[in-house]
Write an enzyme that holds these catalytic residues in place. Structure first.
Site, PDB file in Angstrom:
ATOM      1  N   HIS A   1      -1.355   2.460  -8.562  1.00  0.00           N
ATOM      2  CA  HIS A   1      -2.242   2.740  -7.729  1.00  0.00           C
ATOM      3  C   HIS A   1      -1.727   4.163  -6.981  1.00  0.00           C
ATOM      4  CE1 HIS A   1      -5.060  -0.540  -6.591  1.00  0.00           C
ATOM      5  NE2 HIS A   1      -5.093  -0.330  -7.868  1.00  0.00           N
TER       6      HIS A   1
ATOM      7  N   TYR B   1      -8.972  -0.032   3.473  1.00  0.00           N
ATOM      8  CA  TYR B   1      -8.523  -0.505   4.702  1.00  0.00           C
ATOM      9  C   TYR B   1      -9.799  -0.156   5.594  1.00  0.00           C
ATOM     10  CZ  TYR B   1      -3.675  -1.048   3.156  1.00  0.00           C
ATOM     11  OH  TYR B   1      -2.917  -1.385   2.491  1.00  0.00           O
TER      12      TYR B   1
ATOM     13  N   PRO C   1       1.111  -7.339   8.101  1.00  0.00           N
ATOM     14  CA  PRO C   1       0.907  -6.998   7.033  1.00  0.00           C
ATOM     15  C   PRO C   1       0.089  -5.743   6.625  1.00  0.00           C
ATOM     16  CG  PRO C   1      -0.450  -8.759   7.474  1.00  0.00           C
ATOM     17  CD  PRO C   1       0.562  -8.362   8.797  1.00  0.00           C
TER      18      PRO C   1
ATOM     19  N   LYS D   1       4.486  -3.894   3.891  1.00  0.00           N
ATOM     20  CA  LYS D   1       6.127  -3.582   3.994  1.00  0.00           C
ATOM     21  C   LYS D   1       6.858  -4.934   3.861  1.00  0.00           C
ATOM     22  CE  LYS D   1       5.335   0.734   4.161  1.00  0.00           C
ATOM     23  NZ  LYS D   1       5.424   1.205   2.810  1.00  0.00           N
TER      24      LYS D   1
ATOM     25  N   TYR E   1       3.442   4.972   3.326  1.00  0.00           N
ATOM     26  CA  TYR E   1       2.781   3.757   2.476  1.00  0.00           C
ATOM     27  C   TYR E   1       3.498   3.769   1.184  1.00  0.00           C
ATOM     28  CZ  TYR E   1      -0.900   0.866   0.904  1.00  0.00           C
ATOM     29  OH  TYR E   1      -1.785  -0.491   0.601  1.00  0.00           O
TER      30      TYR E   1
HETATM   31  C1  PHB Z   1      -2.680  -7.934  -0.317  1.00  0.00           C
HETATM   32  O1  PHB Z   1      -3.097  -7.705  -1.364  1.00  0.00           O
HETATM   33  O2  PHB Z   1      -2.354  -9.035   0.028  1.00  0.00           O
HETATM   34  C2  PHB Z   1      -2.294  -7.059   0.709  1.00  0.00           C
HETATM   35  C3  PHB Z   1      -2.664  -5.267   0.213  1.00  0.00           C
HETATM   36  C4  PHB Z   1      -2.270  -4.552   1.190  1.00  0.00           C
HETATM   37  C5  PHB Z   1      -2.031  -4.881   2.509  1.00  0.00           C
HETATM   38  C6  PHB Z   1      -1.847  -6.056   2.974  1.00  0.00           C
HETATM   39  C7  PHB Z   1      -1.951  -7.371   1.952  1.00  0.00           C
HETATM   40  O3  PHB Z   1      -1.725  -3.931   3.355  1.00  0.00           O
END
Ligand code: PHB
Ligand code: APR
Length: 394
Positions: free
Chosen positions: A74, A203, A295, A299, A389
């Site tokens: 990605h 997000y 999360p 990270k 990120y």
């Molecule tokens: C996940 O796919 O579990 C995941 C992806 C991005 C995040 C947190 C969890 O920021």
């Protein structure tokens, strides 16, 4: 039974397994003591975003084959607020940086398979692991394995035993400084074999709370919604979860969400935590045993990898030349990168979640929206998010 090895490792999560595998590649012996079974460790569903540095380390460890076959590359994410999804590109053409979507579970399986292939499985279901000899300069691990006493005499011990492990507890109380922020909410996560709603992650800052649309493959999705800390998964039927998620993603994205039976559903608390230093004499910490991030910034696994990067460098130096310079610098080097990730994860969590002070039209919510509006129209703000990120350099 007594074993002798160069590095004794507690914990066969990503940190312990990756460290052991990289040390093996450098001809350094290690032994891993893990309190759970392989199946239990493999069954833990965790995040799934790998920074490029982590991917490079897995390649160096010789376990990148399936990752490159199945991982999804990605070069951007979506940020949604006020019902509109805004794409933040990582400008991979400029930075060369992308992230790879590949479940932590899969990383763990690949590393466990590599250990099994060389006949050096972790000691699974090792009970009551104890650390001794640190002050005396005779670092030793003791445990009960298959009902019998096991003693591992080492030169170095590395605690890769996570936030709830024993290694951090083995630091003298006057040596360790801890820093913690516990967030007043959790994440309810669902894994389902349904097509992801979008090519990239989204997000979502909704007035009712945070939601995240993630994925594991072209046919498996991972979704999260913010929940109260006192809620339980039993209160969340699949129907209630999907209805809430679709509502939070609004008219643009919601109707596209494919629903189906959950194959995993869990609630995780969010905290920011750092323990300093990450070394006491011959005892080192790596991964969640030393630091935990919310999360939001994906990270956790990547910080475990960067700790292992610095520690492996120091251990190879030590065992090949006797120099302790790399080990002496480990804690400061690892913590410098830890704190940049702690800050980013804290910032991104505060930008996207509903806090108690965020009455729907309260000042806190209005400030979040103002910052999001600025972010999505500012190239420099987007570049700052992107470089954090995808992962800052080691
Ligand atoms: C996940 O796919 O579990 C995941 C992806 C991005 C995040 C947190 C969890 O920021
Ligand atoms: N004795 C032996 N093993 C232990 C003990 C103990 N006393 N305590 C914990 N363990 C094991 C756990 O069973 C687990 O398998 O240590 C391992 C720690 O693994 P993680 O918690 O995954 O930590 P780490 O390897 O640092 O990876 C960090 O994993 O949990 C996620 O969100 C976290 O993404 C981050 C990543």
């Amino acid at each position: 039974m007594t074993l002798k090895t160069q590095v004794g490792i507690i914990g066969s999560g990503p940190a312990g397994l990756l460290l052991s595998q990289l040390l093996h590649k450098q001809g350094i012996d290690s032994v891993i003591l893990e309190k759970h079974s392989r199946a239990h460790v493999e069954g833990r569903i965790r995040a799934g975003i790998l920074e490029q540095g982590t991917v490079d380390m897995l390649d160096e460890a010789g376990v990148g084959e399936r990752l490159h076959e199945e991982g999804l590359i990605h070069d951007g994410i979506g940020i949604q607020f006020n019902g509109v999804n805004h794409r933040i590109g990582f400008k991979a053409r400029d930075t060369g940086k992308t992230v790879t979507v590949y479940g932590q579970t899969e990383v763990t399986k690949d590393l466990m398979d590599a250990h099994a292939a060389r006949g050096q499985d972790p000691f699974y279901e090792a009970e009551d692991v104890r650390i001794s000899g640190i002050e005396a300069g005779t670092p030793t691990l003791k445990c009960l394995f298959q009902g019998k006493g096991l003693e591992v005499q080492c030169k170095i011990i590395v605690g890769c035993d996570g936030y709830h492990g024993v290694s951090r507890q083995s630091f003298p109380s006057d040596v360790l400084n801890t820093f913690e922020r516990v967030y007043p909410f959790g994440w309810l996560g669902v894994l389902a074999d349904v097509k992801p709603v979008s090519e990239e992650l989204i997000y979502n800052n909704h007035k009712n709370g945070f939601a995240l649309a993630s994925q594991r493959s072209a046919t498996r999705s991972r979704y999260y919604i913010q929940c109260e800390l006192n809620e339980s998964v039993e209160e969340w039927s699949d129907d209630r979860f999907w209805e809430t998620l679709i509502h939070m993603f609004g008219e643009e994205v919601g109707p596209k969400i494919e629903t189906g039976p959950s194959i995993e559903k869990s609630i995780a608390p969010l905290r920011s935590f750092v323990a300093e230093p990450m070394r006491y004499k011959s005892l080192f910490l790596a991964g969640d045993s030393a630091h935990v991030v919310p999360p939001t910034g994906a990270k956790g696994l990547n910080l475990a990898a960067s700790d292992v990067h610095y520690l492996t460098e120091g251990l190879v130096d030590y065992f090949s030349t006797g120099s302790t310079s790399g080990l002496d610098l480990y804690s400061d080097r690892a913590l410098a990168r830890v704190w940049t990730a702690i800050r980013f994860s804290w910032w991104f969590t505060h930008l996207t979640h509903r806090f108690p002070e965020n009455e729907t039209h309260g000042m806190a919510y209005k400030l979040q929206i103002a910052e999001l509006e600025y972010l999505v129209q500012s190239e420099s703000a987007k570049a700052s998010l992107a470089e954090n990120y995808v992962g800052l350099p080691f």
